[in-house]
Design a protein around this motif. Sequence first.
Motif, short mmCIF file in Angstrom:
data_model
loop_
_atom_site.label_atom_id
_atom_site.label_comp_id
_atom_site.label_asym_id
_atom_site.label_seq_id
_atom_site.Cartn_x
_atom_site.Cartn_y
_atom_site.Cartn_z
N ASP A 1 -27.73 36.77 1.43
CA ASP A 1 -26.79 35.85 0.79
C ASP A 1 -27.37 35.26 -0.49
N LYS B 1 -27.24 37.91 -3.23
CA LYS B 1 -25.87 38.05 -3.74
C LYS B 1 -25.53 36.89 -4.68
N LYS C 1 -27.43 37.30 -7.96
CA LYS C 1 -26.84 38.37 -8.77
C LYS C 1 -25.57 37.88 -9.45
N ARG C 2 -24.76 37.13 -8.72
CA ARG C 2 -23.53 36.58 -9.28
C ARG C 2 -23.85 35.62 -10.42
#
Length: 103
Positions: free
Chosen positions: A60, A63, A66-67
Amino acid sequence: MIRKKSVGNKSQIISEYLSGDSTFLQLEHKHGVAARTIQSWVRAFRLKNPVATPSSDNVDDVKKLKRQLADAQLKNELLEEMLRLSEEQTGLDLRKKFGPRQS
């Protein structure tokens, strides 16, 4: 005939097996060490050196990071384009000059 090998070759044999290029039987014939012995070496190695598995928290976090990176890159591209258009419309160089001030 299977001969005994020194412990010095043990790590090499384990590495060869873990690389996936050879089976226990192939290594037995190549190094002269019983396949069952190699199996026990590999099993012991894996117990002492467990493979790290990513936790769901880490996944998580990755992610999310990366966002955030994608958002920051997009923001940077937009700001660069705004600066370019402003320079084009005004005819002025708006970018900051780094280094010592020239007289």
